[in-house]
Design an enzyme around this catalytic site. Structure first.
Site, PDB file in Angstrom:
ATOM      1  N   GLY A  37       2.259   2.171  -9.911  1.00  0.00           N
ATOM      2  CA  GLY A  37       3.457   2.977  -9.704  1.00  0.00           C
ATOM      3  C   GLY A  37       3.241   4.182  -8.810  1.00  0.00           C
ATOM      4  O   GLY A  37       2.251   4.276  -8.094  1.00  0.00           O
ATOM      5  N   HIS A  43       2.574   0.173  -1.125  1.00  0.00           N
ATOM      6  CA  HIS A  43       3.058  -0.782  -2.132  1.00  0.00           C
ATOM      7  C   HIS A  43       4.233  -1.586  -1.579  1.00  0.00           C
ATOM      8  O   HIS A  43       4.345  -2.794  -1.802  1.00  0.00           O
ATOM      9  CB  HIS A  43       3.558  -0.030  -3.371  1.00  0.00           C
ATOM     10  CG  HIS A  43       2.527   0.824  -4.062  1.00  0.00           C
ATOM     11  ND1 HIS A  43       2.608   2.192  -4.101  1.00  0.00           N
ATOM     12  CD2 HIS A  43       1.410   0.484  -4.748  1.00  0.00           C
ATOM     13  CE1 HIS A  43       1.580   2.674  -4.791  1.00  0.00           C
ATOM     14  NE2 HIS A  43       0.836   1.667  -5.187  1.00  0.00           N
ATOM     15  N   LYS A 190      -2.291   5.896   2.855  1.00  0.00           N
ATOM     16  CA  LYS A 190      -1.287   6.259   1.844  1.00  0.00           C
ATOM     17  C   LYS A 190      -1.863   5.982   0.467  1.00  0.00           C
ATOM     18  O   LYS A 190      -2.500   4.950   0.252  1.00  0.00           O
ATOM     19  CB  LYS A 190      -0.010   5.451   2.041  1.00  0.00           C
ATOM     20  CG  LYS A 190       0.660   5.772   3.364  1.00  0.00           C
ATOM     21  CD  LYS A 190       2.153   5.760   3.248  1.00  0.00           C
ATOM     22  CE  LYS A 190       2.752   6.063   4.610  1.00  0.00           C
ATOM     23  NZ  LYS A 190       4.009   6.783   4.527  1.00  0.00           N
TER      24      LYS A 190
END
Ligand code: AMP
Length: 293
Positions: A37, A43, A190
């Site tokens: 998450g 992602h 990232k």
């Protein structure tokens, strides 16, 4: 991109299995993106690949206590479920699986999965037991979702290599896809953990990627790998206030110290800042050719 208005958040294992079993029986394929998450572009790129390749896209969000050691950032790991749900929906996720710790680990398990040599190097050396925990949760997730294909980022190159071995050694049904690292404009990989950098550290952190890129260039110019390691290390030391955990070149994906032309080479780095530790890597061909520079 429009939000996927039909994205469903599922918290129960039984419910997810129920939904997916029916769909899989109808011959639909499942692409799976496991995450912890606090989603970012990295992602979402995995989701893009899964969306392109499969009928159904499942993402899991689970901050897995089993892969955090004592004193690591399990409690402090950034979380934002509502924002994640919006981003996942917009990216095209069909089912967002967010189990609780109790749902995933209802009782203590006495069975451990012990990865071999590959997991003793790099992050495995400084985070003992970390990859045991990663494989433990992934085996559960693979059994729950039964994906046709699962997507992992090259930012966590060691994790990816170990997962590939795991899937091959135990004949797991899913195939594993490697997705290249997505970076900020200044080259920083990232990561959900980047928000835990102080402002000055955030500015310095782009030096990690710059050092790796410079190292790759020197390697292709013919500089021996041991020298390249030193050059990368020095550049990170000079340009950041972080403490180097490791800068190491190994064969990829075996993570052996010996190199041969059937494998690539990875230079991987881990750097500790005040409240967080960042990792990054660069992959190079063992065949030194100007075209590779
Ligand atoms: P995490 O939520 O950090 O456990 O990451 C979940 C998945 O996203 C893993 O397969 C990671 O390798 C992948 N991932 C994380 N950051 C990036 C990135 N910058 N680029 C590509 N994939 C990433």
């Amino acid at each position: 991109m429009n939000a996927n208005a039909t994205m469903q958040i599922v918290r129960s294992i039984a419910e997810l299995q129920n939904i997916l079993n029916t769909k899989q029986r109808d011959g639909r394929t499942v692409g799976f993106v496991p995450t912890m998450g606090f989603l970012h572009e990295g992602h979402l790129t995995l989701v893009k690949h899964a969306r392109r390749d499969h009928d159904i896209v499942v993402m899991s969000i689970f901050v897995n206590p089993a892969q955090f050691g004592p004193g690591e950032d399990y409690e402090a790991y950034p979380r934002d479920e509502q924002r994640d749900a919006e981003l996942a929906s917009t990216a095209g996720v069909d089912y967002l699986f967010i189990p609780s710790v109790k749902e995933m680990y209802p009782h203590p398990s006495s069975i451990r999965i012990l990865p071999g040599e590959q997991a003793t190097r790099l992050c495995g050396a400084s985070r003992p037991g970390h990859f045991d925990g990663v494989l433990k949760v992934l085996l559960k997730l693979f059994n729950i979702v039964d994906p046709d294909e699962s997507y992992f980022g090259m930012k966590d190159a060691q994790q990816l290599a170990i997962i590939e071995t795991f899937v091959r050694d135990f004949n797991l049904r899913t195939t594993i896809s490697r997705v290249p690292t997505v970076r900020e404009e200044d080259g920083l990989a990232k990561s959900s953990r980047n928000v835990r950098l102080e402002k000055s550290e955030r500015n310095e952190a782009s030096a990690i990627n710059r050092a790796l890129v410079a190292g790759k260039k020197r390697y292709y110019e013919g500089v021996p790998l041991q020298e390249v390691e030193k050059i990368v290390r020095k550049a990170i030391e000079n340009e950041t206030s972080g403490t180097i955990d490791y800068v190491t070149a190994l064969a990829y994906p075996s993570l052996n110290e010996g190199f041969n032309q059937t494998e690539e080479v990875i230079i991987a780095a881990a750097v500790k800042f005040t409240s967080t530790r960042l990792i990054d890597n660069i992959i190079m061909s063992t065949i030194k050719d100007e075209k590779n520079v």
